[in-house]
Design a protein around this motif. Structure first.
Motif, PDB file in Angstrom:
ATOM      1  N   VAL A 152     -40.097  21.003 -16.133  1.00 58.51           N
ATOM      2  CA  VAL A 152     -41.268  21.444 -17.232  1.00 58.51           C
ATOM      3  C   VAL A 152     -42.249  20.137 -17.428  1.00 58.51           C
ATOM      4  O   VAL A 152     -41.687  18.980 -17.699  1.00 58.51           O
ATOM      5  CB  VAL A 152     -40.420  21.466 -18.559  1.00 58.51           C
ATOM      6  N   ARG A 153     -43.558  20.290 -17.403  1.00 58.54           N
ATOM      7  CA  ARG A 153     -44.315  19.317 -17.715  1.00 58.54           C
ATOM      8  C   ARG A 153     -45.263  19.820 -19.133  1.00 58.54           C
ATOM      9  O   ARG A 153     -45.707  21.151 -19.202  1.00 58.54           O
ATOM     10  CB  ARG A 153     -45.623  19.196 -16.835  1.00 58.54           C
ATOM     11  N   ILE A 154     -45.087  18.843 -20.104  1.00 65.30           N
ATOM     12  CA  ILE A 154     -45.824  19.302 -21.544  1.00 65.30           C
ATOM     13  C   ILE A 154     -47.054  18.028 -21.397  1.00 65.30           C
ATOM     14  O   ILE A 154     -47.175  16.885 -21.210  1.00 65.30           O
ATOM     15  CB  ILE A 154     -44.878  18.741 -22.530  1.00 65.30           C
ATOM     16  N   ALA A 155     -48.251  18.937 -21.565  1.00 60.32           N
ATOM     17  CA  ALA A 155     -49.301  18.198 -22.001  1.00 60.32           C
ATOM     18  C   ALA A 155     -50.019  18.132 -23.270  1.00 60.32           C
ATOM     19  O   ALA A 155     -50.001  19.157 -23.877  1.00 60.32           O
ATOM     20  CB  ALA A 155     -50.642  18.770 -20.660  1.00 60.32           C
ATOM     21  N   GLY A 156     -50.333  17.062 -23.627  1.00 56.25           N
ATOM     22  CA  GLY A 156     -50.726  16.862 -25.001  1.00 56.25           C
ATOM     23  C   GLY A 156     -52.494  16.773 -24.916  1.00 56.25           C
ATOM     24  O   GLY A 156     -53.092  16.211 -24.159  1.00 56.25           O
ATOM     25  N   TYR A 157     -52.917  17.251 -26.009  1.00 51.58           N
ATOM     26  CA  TYR A 157     -54.633  17.189 -26.001  1.00 51.58           C
ATOM     27  C   TYR A 157     -55.099  16.802 -27.600  1.00 51.58           C
ATOM     28  O   TYR A 157     -54.271  17.080 -28.433  1.00 51.58           O
ATOM     29  CB  TYR A 157     -55.265  18.480 -25.716  1.00 51.58           C
ATOM     30  N   THR A 158     -56.202  16.491 -27.743  1.00 49.29           N
ATOM     31  CA  THR A 158     -56.827  16.223 -29.025  1.00 49.29           C
ATOM     32  C   THR A 158     -58.136  16.987 -29.226  1.00 49.29           C
ATOM     33  O   THR A 158     -58.767  17.525 -28.001  1.00 49.29           O
ATOM     34  CB  THR A 158     -56.956  14.671 -29.198  1.00 49.29           C
ATOM     35  N   SER A 159     -58.777  17.123 -30.421  1.00 47.13           N
ATOM     36  CA  SER A 159     -60.212  17.329 -30.409  1.00 47.13           C
ATOM     37  C   SER A 159     -61.059  16.180 -29.860  1.00 47.13           C
ATOM     38  O   SER A 159     -60.504  14.869 -29.711  1.00 47.13           O
ATOM     39  CB  SER A 159     -60.357  17.544 -31.971  1.00 47.13           C
ATOM     40  N   ALA A 160     -62.272  16.144 -30.139  1.00 48.51           N
ATOM     41  CA  ALA A 160     -63.380  15.108 -29.640  1.00 48.51           C
ATOM     42  C   ALA A 160     -63.394  14.249 -30.681  1.00 48.51           C
ATOM     43  O   ALA A 160     -64.104  13.182 -30.497  1.00 48.51           O
ATOM     44  CB  ALA A 160     -64.503  15.867 -29.312  1.00 48.51           C
ATOM     45  N   SER A 161     -63.251  14.282 -32.073  1.00 47.65           N
ATOM     46  CA  SER A 161     -63.367  13.289 -33.064  1.00 47.65           C
ATOM     47  C   SER A 161     -62.382  11.981 -32.723  1.00 47.65           C
ATOM     48  O   SER A 161     -61.385  12.254 -32.405  1.00 47.65           O
ATOM     49  CB  SER A 161     -63.091  14.029 -34.521  1.00 47.65           C
ATOM     50  N   GLY A 162     -62.982  10.994 -33.206  1.00 52.33           N
ATOM     51  CA  GLY A 162     -62.295   9.718 -32.859  1.00 52.33           C
ATOM     52  C   GLY A 162     -62.668   9.009 -31.567  1.00 52.33           C
ATOM     53  O   GLY A 162     -63.304   9.670 -30.672  1.00 52.33           O
ATOM     54  N   SER A 163     -62.055   7.887 -31.447  1.00 51.34           N
ATOM     55  CA  SER A 163     -62.175   7.082 -30.084  1.00 51.34           C
ATOM     56  C   SER A 163     -61.515   7.732 -29.051  1.00 51.34           C
ATOM     57  O   SER A 163     -60.459   8.252 -29.205  1.00 51.34           O
ATOM     58  CB  SER A 163     -62.140   5.531 -30.228  1.00 51.34           C
ATOM     59  N   ALA A 164     -61.775   7.451 -27.652  1.00 50.53           N
ATOM     60  CA  ALA A 164     -61.123   7.815 -26.408  1.00 50.53           C
ATOM     61  C   ALA A 164     -59.705   7.300 -26.527  1.00 50.53           C
ATOM     62  O   ALA A 164     -58.735   7.842 -26.237  1.00 50.53           O
ATOM     63  CB  ALA A 164     -61.933   7.665 -25.236  1.00 50.53           C
ATOM     64  N   GLU A 165     -59.676   5.883 -26.964  1.00 46.82           N
ATOM     65  CA  GLU A 165     -58.508   5.104 -26.946  1.00 46.82           C
ATOM     66  C   GLU A 165     -57.400   5.980 -27.941  1.00 46.82           C
ATOM     67  O   GLU A 165     -56.005   5.851 -27.555  1.00 46.82           O
ATOM     68  CB  GLU A 165     -58.498   3.950 -27.313  1.00 46.82           C
ATOM     69  N   TYR A 166     -57.759   5.920 -29.107  1.00 43.97           N
ATOM     70  CA  TYR A 166     -56.805   6.751 -30.113  1.00 43.97           C
ATOM     71  C   TYR A 166     -56.337   8.136 -29.753  1.00 43.97           C
ATOM     72  O   TYR A 166     -55.420   8.560 -29.958  1.00 43.97           O
ATOM     73  CB  TYR A 166     -57.762   6.722 -31.476  1.00 43.97           C
ATOM     74  N   ASN A 167     -57.539   8.966 -29.484  1.00 50.33           N
ATOM     75  CA  ASN A 167     -57.088  10.254 -28.866  1.00 50.33           C
ATOM     76  C   ASN A 167     -56.187  10.465 -27.775  1.00 50.33           C
ATOM     77  O   ASN A 167     -55.178  11.265 -27.478  1.00 50.33           O
ATOM     78  CB  ASN A 167     -58.309  11.141 -28.728  1.00 50.33           C
ATOM     79  N   GLN A 168     -56.219   9.287 -26.778  1.00 47.58           N
ATOM     80  CA  GLN A 168     -55.313   9.200 -25.752  1.00 47.58           C
ATOM     81  C   GLN A 168     -53.869   9.007 -26.207  1.00 47.58           C
ATOM     82  O   GLN A 168     -52.529   9.727 -26.038  1.00 47.58           O
ATOM     83  CB  GLN A 168     -55.736   8.143 -24.648  1.00 47.58           C
ATOM     84  N   ALA A 169     -53.671   8.144 -27.292  1.00 50.46           N
ATOM     85  CA  ALA A 169     -52.432   7.695 -27.732  1.00 50.46           C
ATOM     86  C   ALA A 169     -51.865   8.880 -28.690  1.00 50.46           C
ATOM     87  O   ALA A 169     -50.697   9.167 -28.593  1.00 50.46           O
ATOM     88  CB  ALA A 169     -52.357   6.426 -28.402  1.00 50.46           C
ATOM     89  N   LEU A 170     -52.726   9.676 -29.381  1.00 52.35           N
ATOM     90  CA  LEU A 170     -52.170  10.732 -30.063  1.00 52.35           C
ATOM     91  C   LEU A 170     -51.837  12.051 -29.203  1.00 52.35           C
ATOM     92  O   LEU A 170     -50.678  12.466 -29.735  1.00 52.35           O
ATOM     93  CB  LEU A 170     -53.487  11.290 -30.844  1.00 52.35           C
TER      94      LEU A 170
END
Length: 373
Positions: free
Chosen positions: A295-313
């Motif tokens: 199983v591979r689980i991939a997480g994503y975010t919206s475009a709001s916020g910085s790239a670094e913060y969204n990567q961690a989220l």
């Protein structure tokens, strides 16, 4: 000369207008299969109508003081102007632009007795550096306002039939002024934006007064960036649930890849909501029916916020899904997690500052892929 300038300006306007449908079509098609990551830099060009304020009352008074009877003053205060510029967008609300402008020539003719054929003409061009503020109104529409400095270069020339000595009044000037402007812009695609603007440039007029020169223009902006291919998206939920039920009843013998229904998160959180937990419990049954699945689980975010913060989220969201599945009885060694941040969005977000748009909600997700052997 003015007719030639107007002809050239009209041709540029026609080229700009005729190119819009082609640019819109090409970029909408590209958007269907890829995402466009803007890097902040952009270039643009505007063309439109320029109009100067000429102090004809002071000119008339000066002529009458010198013994001439002025019957009327004819103004030619409108022309075509343009500007080209390079800019950098700092986040959603602020940008800096530098560029070149040419607002063309303006003139007057004094009708006097005795007849003097007294004429004056001046032109304005130069360089500017502006601070541009952006206020998103919808996902694609924004209002803009600007304030900046200009380095003006002007050439003023007078002529007459000889009754007035004009040579001493001819002059070339270079001086610094300021400018203001407001406008609207519309994103026709991730890369292209149309602008409609009204700007006021400060200048010294033909007789040294502090004057204004207005430019009303239509422009096209190109935003630099890179195109990345989007990951294949999951099939509609009902079909996926039916497929999961079949897998739960039958052990698959041939290697295959199953992409289960993706789950979604609330804004700026990695916590699972009740709806997400219901979907994941359905997937747990599929995993238990296929004990050899990886199983591979991939997480994503919206475009709001910085790239670094969204990567961690996005990484926290993938881990949150993994922890829930382990708690439901699935072996921890079967999982891998990965975070993609705001990359590879499910839908393009024209205005990331609209935090809870439909596109933003679609992108705040976790994809759940299993490979069964």
């Amino acid at each position: 000369m003015k007719n030639l300038t107007e002809l050239k300006g009209t041709k540029v306007m026609l080229v700009l207008a005729s190119s819009l449908p082609m640019l819109m079509s090409a970029n909408v098609q590209a958007q269907d299969h890829s995402s466009y990551d803007k890097n902040g830099w952009y270039v643009g060009a505007n063309i439109g109508k320029s109009k100067a304020s000429i102090d004809t009352e002071r000119l008339q008074t000066s002529l009458e003081t010198n013994g001439f009877d002025v019957s009327s003053m004819d103004e030619d205060s409108g022309n075509q102007g343009y500007k080209v510029y390079l800019g950098y967008q700092f986040g959603t609300y602020l940008a800096v632009e530098g560029g070149y402008f040419d607002l063309n020539d303006f003139s007057f003719l004094a009708n006097t007795l005795p007849v003097t054929d007294f004429r004056g003409e001046t032109g304005l061009k130069g360089w500017n550096l502006d601070l541009v503020g952006t206020l998103p109104l919808t996902e694609r529409f924004s209002a803009i306002a600007r304030i900046g400095l200009t380095q003006n270069d002007s050439k003023t020339r007078y002529s007459s039939n000889g009754l007035i000595n004009t040579a001493a009044y001819n002059h070339d000037d270079s001086y610094t002024k300021h400018k203001l402007g407001v406008g609207l812009q519309y994103d026709i695609s991730p890369a292209f934006t149309v602008r409609l603007e009204a700007e006021r440039y400060r200048m010294d007029d033909l007789i040294g007064n502090k004057g204004d020169l207005d430019l009303y223009s239509l422009g096209l902006v190109y935003r630099f960036g890179s195109t990345t291919q989007s990951e294949p998206q999951a099939a509609p939920a009902p079909a996926q649930k039916a497929q999961a039920a079949v897998v739960a009843q039958t052990v698959v013998k041939e290697p295959e890849v199953l992409v289960l229904e993706d789950v979604h998160f609330n804004f700026d959180t990695a916590e699972l909501n009740d709806e997400t937990k219901v979907i994941l419990r359905q997937h747990v049954q599929t995993l238990k029916a296929n004990p050899q699945a990886r199983v591979r689980i991939a997480g994503y975010t919206s475009a709001s916020g910085s790239a670094e913060y969204n990567q961690a989220l996005s990484e926290r969201r993938a881990q949150s899904i993994k922890a829930f599945l382990i708690a439901e009885g699935v072996d921890a060694n079967r999982f891998k997690t990965i975070g993609f941040g705001q990359r590879n969005p499910a839908e393009y977000e024209a205005n990331p500052s609209v935090l809870r748009s439909d596109a933003a909600k679609a992108n705040m997700r976790g994809l759940f892929e299993i490979i069964v052997e």
